[in-house]
Design a protein around this motif. Structure first.
Motif, PDB file in Angstrom:
ATOM      1  N   SER A 159      -4.005 -39.458 -24.935  1.00 28.03           N
ATOM      2  CA  SER A 159      -5.225 -38.745 -24.545  1.00 28.03           C
ATOM      3  C   SER A 159      -4.986 -37.866 -23.327  1.00 28.03           C
ATOM      4  O   SER A 159      -5.457 -36.718 -23.263  1.00 28.03           O
ATOM      5  CB  SER A 159      -6.343 -39.751 -24.265  1.00 28.03           C
ATOM      6  OG  SER A 159      -7.510 -39.107 -23.810  1.00 28.03           O
ATOM      7  N   VAL A 160      -4.245 -38.378 -22.357  1.00 27.75           N
ATOM      8  CA  VAL A 160      -3.944 -37.592 -21.162  1.00 27.75           C
ATOM      9  C   VAL A 160      -3.096 -36.372 -21.514  1.00 27.75           C
ATOM     10  O   VAL A 160      -3.314 -35.262 -20.985  1.00 27.75           O
ATOM     11  CB  VAL A 160      -3.240 -38.482 -20.116  1.00 27.75           C
ATOM     12  CG1 VAL A 160      -2.691 -37.639 -18.962  1.00 27.75           C
ATOM     13  CG2 VAL A 160      -4.201 -39.523 -19.569  1.00 27.75           C
ATOM     14  N   GLU A 161      -2.150 -36.544 -22.406  1.00 24.31           N
ATOM     15  CA  GLU A 161      -1.312 -35.412 -22.808  1.00 24.31           C
ATOM     16  C   GLU A 161      -2.135 -34.327 -23.508  1.00 24.31           C
ATOM     17  O   GLU A 161      -1.905 -33.123 -23.318  1.00 24.31           O
ATOM     18  CB  GLU A 161      -0.190 -35.895 -23.731  1.00 24.31           C
ATOM     19  CG  GLU A 161       0.851 -36.762 -23.040  1.00 24.31           C
ATOM     20  CD  GLU A 161       1.550 -36.037 -21.906  1.00 24.31           C
ATOM     21  OE1 GLU A 161       1.747 -34.812 -22.032  1.00 24.31           O
ATOM     22  OE2 GLU A 161       1.887 -36.696 -20.897  1.00 24.31           O
ATOM     23  N   ARG A 162      -3.113 -34.732 -24.315  1.00 19.87           N
ATOM     24  CA  ARG A 162      -3.961 -33.746 -24.984  1.00 19.87           C
ATOM     25  C   ARG A 162      -4.791 -32.963 -23.976  1.00 19.87           C
ATOM     26  O   ARG A 162      -4.962 -31.748 -24.085  1.00 19.87           O
ATOM     27  CB  ARG A 162      -4.865 -34.441 -26.008  1.00 19.87           C
ATOM     28  CG  ARG A 162      -4.138 -34.922 -27.243  1.00 19.87           C
ATOM     29  CD  ARG A 162      -5.115 -35.284 -28.346  1.00 19.87           C
ATOM     30  NE  ARG A 162      -6.007 -36.359 -27.951  1.00 19.87           N
ATOM     31  CZ  ARG A 162      -5.758 -37.657 -28.174  1.00 19.87           C
ATOM     32  NH1 ARG A 162      -4.635 -38.010 -28.792  1.00 19.87           N
ATOM     33  NH2 ARG A 162      -6.620 -38.577 -27.808  1.00 19.87           N
ATOM     34  N   ILE A 163      -5.320 -33.664 -22.990  1.00 19.10           N
ATOM     35  CA  ILE A 163      -6.120 -32.973 -21.971  1.00 19.10           C
ATOM     36  C   ILE A 163      -5.246 -32.020 -21.158  1.00 19.10           C
ATOM     37  O   ILE A 163      -5.668 -30.905 -20.796  1.00 19.10           O
ATOM     38  CB  ILE A 163      -6.819 -33.995 -21.067  1.00 19.10           C
ATOM     39  CG1 ILE A 163      -7.818 -34.821 -21.866  1.00 19.10           C
ATOM     40  CG2 ILE A 163      -7.530 -33.309 -19.908  1.00 19.10           C
ATOM     41  CD1 ILE A 163      -8.931 -34.014 -22.490  1.00 19.10           C
ATOM     42  N   ARG A 164      -4.027 -32.423 -20.876  1.00 18.15           N
ATOM     43  CA  ARG A 164      -3.124 -31.527 -20.161  1.00 18.15           C
ATOM     44  C   ARG A 164      -2.805 -30.278 -20.993  1.00 18.15           C
ATOM     45  O   ARG A 164      -2.669 -29.169 -20.439  1.00 18.15           O
ATOM     46  CB  ARG A 164      -1.844 -32.272 -19.802  1.00 18.15           C
ATOM     47  CG  ARG A 164      -2.031 -33.308 -18.692  1.00 18.15           C
ATOM     48  CD  ARG A 164      -0.760 -34.100 -18.460  1.00 18.15           C
ATOM     49  NE  ARG A 164      -0.942 -35.076 -17.370  1.00 18.15           N
ATOM     50  CZ  ARG A 164      -0.032 -35.998 -17.041  1.00 18.15           C
ATOM     51  NH1 ARG A 164       1.125 -36.076 -17.728  1.00 18.15           N
ATOM     52  NH2 ARG A 164      -0.267 -36.841 -16.051  1.00 18.15           N
ATOM     53  N   ALA A 165      -2.674 -30.448 -22.303  1.00 17.41           N
ATOM     54  CA  ALA A 165      -2.457 -29.283 -23.170  1.00 17.41           C
ATOM     55  C   ALA A 165      -3.661 -28.356 -23.153  1.00 17.41           C
ATOM     56  O   ALA A 165      -3.523 -27.112 -23.145  1.00 17.41           O
ATOM     57  CB  ALA A 165      -2.157 -29.747 -24.593  1.00 17.41           C
ATOM     58  N   LEU A 166      -4.880 -28.933 -23.168  1.00 16.21           N
ATOM     59  CA  LEU A 166      -6.080 -28.098 -23.076  1.00 16.21           C
ATOM     60  C   LEU A 166      -6.144 -27.363 -21.751  1.00 16.21           C
ATOM     61  O   LEU A 166      -6.582 -26.204 -21.680  1.00 16.21           O
ATOM     62  CB  LEU A 166      -7.324 -28.978 -23.257  1.00 16.21           C
ATOM     63  CG  LEU A 166      -7.567 -29.544 -24.659  1.00 16.21           C
ATOM     64  CD1 LEU A 166      -8.790 -30.451 -24.653  1.00 16.21           C
ATOM     65  CD2 LEU A 166      -7.765 -28.411 -25.673  1.00 16.21           C
ATOM     66  N   LEU A 167      -5.726 -28.043 -20.671  1.00 12.71           N
ATOM     67  CA  LEU A 167      -5.743 -27.407 -19.360  1.00 12.71           C
ATOM     68  C   LEU A 167      -4.783 -26.223 -19.316  1.00 12.71           C
ATOM     69  O   LEU A 167      -5.070 -25.192 -18.680  1.00 12.71           O
ATOM     70  CB  LEU A 167      -5.381 -28.424 -18.277  1.00 12.71           C
ATOM     71  CG  LEU A 167      -5.359 -27.924 -16.832  1.00 12.71           C
ATOM     72  CD1 LEU A 167      -6.739 -27.435 -16.424  1.00 12.71           C
ATOM     73  CD2 LEU A 167      -4.898 -29.039 -15.895  1.00 12.71           C
ATOM     74  N   ALA A 168      -3.672 -26.362 -19.998  1.00  9.98           N
ATOM     75  CA  ALA A 168      -2.706 -25.262 -20.014  1.00  9.98           C
ATOM     76  C   ALA A 168      -3.244 -24.052 -20.766  1.00  9.98           C
ATOM     77  O   ALA A 168      -2.861 -22.900 -20.479  1.00  9.98           O
ATOM     78  CB  ALA A 168      -1.394 -25.728 -20.633  1.00  9.98           C
ATOM     79  N   ARG A 169      -4.146 -24.265 -21.724  1.00 12.29           N
ATOM     80  CA  ARG A 169      -4.694 -23.154 -22.514  1.00 12.29           C
ATOM     81  C   ARG A 169      -6.017 -22.629 -21.967  1.00 12.29           C
ATOM     82  O   ARG A 169      -6.561 -21.669 -22.507  1.00 12.29           O
ATOM     83  CB  ARG A 169      -4.890 -23.601 -23.963  1.00 12.29           C
ATOM     84  CG  ARG A 169      -3.589 -23.901 -24.700  1.00 12.29           C
ATOM     85  CD  ARG A 169      -3.819 -24.001 -26.194  1.00 12.29           C
ATOM     86  NE  ARG A 169      -4.750 -25.063 -26.529  1.00 12.29           N
ATOM     87  CZ  ARG A 169      -4.354 -26.313 -26.852  1.00 12.29           C
ATOM     88  NH1 ARG A 169      -3.064 -26.630 -26.838  1.00 12.29           N
ATOM     89  NH2 ARG A 169      -5.252 -27.226 -27.170  1.00 12.29           N
ATOM     90  N   ALA A 170      -6.556 -23.313 -20.951  1.00 13.70           N
ATOM     91  CA  ALA A 170      -7.842 -22.862 -20.402  1.00 13.70           C
ATOM     92  C   ALA A 170      -7.669 -21.518 -19.701  1.00 13.70           C
ATOM     93  O   ALA A 170      -6.659 -21.265 -19.027  1.00 13.70           O
ATOM     94  CB  ALA A 170      -8.388 -23.906 -19.428  1.00 13.70           C
ATOM     95  N   THR A 171      -8.677 -20.672 -19.825  1.00 15.68           N
ATOM     96  CA  THR A 171      -8.613 -19.312 -19.259  1.00 15.68           C
ATOM     97  C   THR A 171      -9.645 -19.087 -18.163  1.00 15.68           C
ATOM     98  O   THR A 171      -9.336 -18.522 -17.118  1.00 15.68           O
ATOM     99  CB  THR A 171      -8.811 -18.285 -20.376  1.00 15.68           C
ATOM    100  OG1 THR A 171     -10.057 -18.530 -21.048  1.00 15.68           O
ATOM    101  CG2 THR A 171      -7.661 -18.344 -21.373  1.00 15.68           C
ATOM    102  N   SER A 172     -10.874 -19.535 -18.364  1.00 23.21           N
ATOM    103  CA  SER A 172     -11.919 -19.287 -17.375  1.00 23.21           C
ATOM    104  C   SER A 172     -11.940 -20.388 -16.329  1.00 23.21           C
ATOM    105  O   SER A 172     -11.396 -21.486 -16.516  1.00 23.21           O
ATOM    106  CB  SER A 172     -13.280 -19.197 -18.071  1.00 23.21           C
ATOM    107  OG  SER A 172     -13.602 -20.440 -18.681  1.00 23.21           O
ATOM    108  N   VAL A 173     -12.595 -20.096 -15.209  1.00 18.96           N
ATOM    109  CA  VAL A 173     -12.695 -21.063 -14.114  1.00 18.96           C
ATOM    110  C   VAL A 173     -13.514 -22.281 -14.532  1.00 18.96           C
ATOM    111  O   VAL A 173     -13.196 -23.419 -14.193  1.00 18.96           O
ATOM    112  CB  VAL A 173     -13.311 -20.387 -12.877  1.00 18.96           C
ATOM    113  CG1 VAL A 173     -13.506 -21.399 -11.762  1.00 18.96           C
ATOM    114  CG2 VAL A 173     -12.441 -19.232 -12.406  1.00 18.96           C
ATOM    115  N   SER A 174     -14.595 -22.037 -15.267  1.00 20.82           N
ATOM    116  CA  SER A 174     -15.440 -23.154 -15.696  1.00 20.82           C
ATOM    117  C   SER A 174     -14.681 -24.082 -16.639  1.00 20.82           C
ATOM    118  O   SER A 174     -14.791 -25.317 -16.541  1.00 20.82           O
ATOM    119  CB  SER A 174     -16.693 -22.613 -16.383  1.00 20.82           C
ATOM    120  OG  SER A 174     -16.342 -21.826 -17.523  1.00 20.82           O
TER     121      SER A 174
END
Length: 289
Positions: A159-174
């Protein structure tokens, strides 16, 4: 005409053979089902990627994880000496001393020793001091807890690895703020699970021994045998020593009085002797007249 008849006959033979093979497979399958034999399961590598799930090992398929602890209560004439001996036994077995409170009359200490050496350490500790009052041994099976924590750890890491992957793809500040908040929460849960895993592993690897030592008075020495000639001689010598001690005590008590009595007695004896020497002796003729 004959060629067409031969072609039709060959087609009928092939159809009959296919029907026989199909019936044989269905019969074998039904026979296997009636016998209770499970059909063959394809290997994990034959399926599509991502469809294979990792299941945690069942408690019966792993070694039992046991958490053991013991409690001893002893009596001793010298509490401090027993505490030092117990500390040395624990250190010799590869353990260490935890909490300790030692006084002149009582002491309590906690020892941690390797689980595989607990029985031998208990035997050595039980022979310390004057007597063994109580010995308790507790064993707790924590296998299911260990398996559950390990399974939850694997899931939480994924689960932590998935969230880290999402963080890497996030673009906006929110999006970054939202994903980071979720990542912090899941990492905290992962750390808590790791602490539980380490605590369980420590309780399985090391066993604790709680000792309580009470001070008692030393027993009197055993009485000697006074029978026989040697016994009588020893008794007589002891009586002589007692008599001599009593006589010296009396002499010591009257010694101050002798300092005055002896000089006065000698002075009286000297005066009496002098008086007898000075007195005139009677004449022989005077007694005849």
């Amino acid at each position: 005409m004959r060629t067409r008849w031969r072609a039709g006959l060959a087609a009928a033979a092939v159809a009959f053979a296919l029907a026989g093979c199909s019936a044989g497979e269905n019969g074998a399958s039904s026979t296997a089902d009636s016998a209770g034999i499970a059909p063959a399961v394809p290997q994990q590598g034959a399926g599509k990627p991502g469809q294979n799930k990792v299941t945690p090992p069942q408690p019966g398929a792993t070694d039992r994880k046991l958490s053991r602890s013991a409690r001893l209560e002893l009596t001793a004439t010298k509490v401090v000496d027993v505490v030092a001996q117990a500390r040395g036994i624990a250190q010799g077995a590869g353990g260490y001393t935890g909490q300790e409170s030692t006084g002149d009359e009582t002491a309590s200490l906690s020892l941690a020793v390797p689980a595989d050496k607990l029985d031998g350490v208990l035997d050595q500790l039980s022979h310390l001091g004057s007597s063994l009052v109580k010995r308790e041994l507790n064993t707790q099976d924590v296998t299911e807890q260990v398996v559950d924590v390990e399974a939850r750890l694997a899931t939480q890491r994924a689960s932590v690895e998935r969230i880290r992957a999402l963080l890497a793809r996030a673009t906006s500040v929110s999006e970054i703020a939202s994903v980071e908040s979720e990542l912090t929460s899941r990492e905290a849960t992962l750390e808590s699970l790791e602490q539980q895993r380490n605590s369980l592993a420590g309780s399985v690897a090391m066993s604790t021994v709680a000792m309580t030592i009470h001070g008692v008075a030393a027993p009197p020495p055993p009485g000697e045998d006074h029978s026989g000639f040697l016994g009588g001689l020893a008794g007589g010598w002891q009586a002589f020593l007692v008599f001599g001690e009593g006589l010296l005590t009396v002499l010591g008590a009257i010694a101050p009085f002798l300092l005055f009595v002896v000089p006065l007695g000698w002075l009286g004896w000297w005066l009496h002797r002098r008086r007898r020497t000075v007195a005139p002796e009677p004449m022989p003729g005077a007694s005849e007249g």
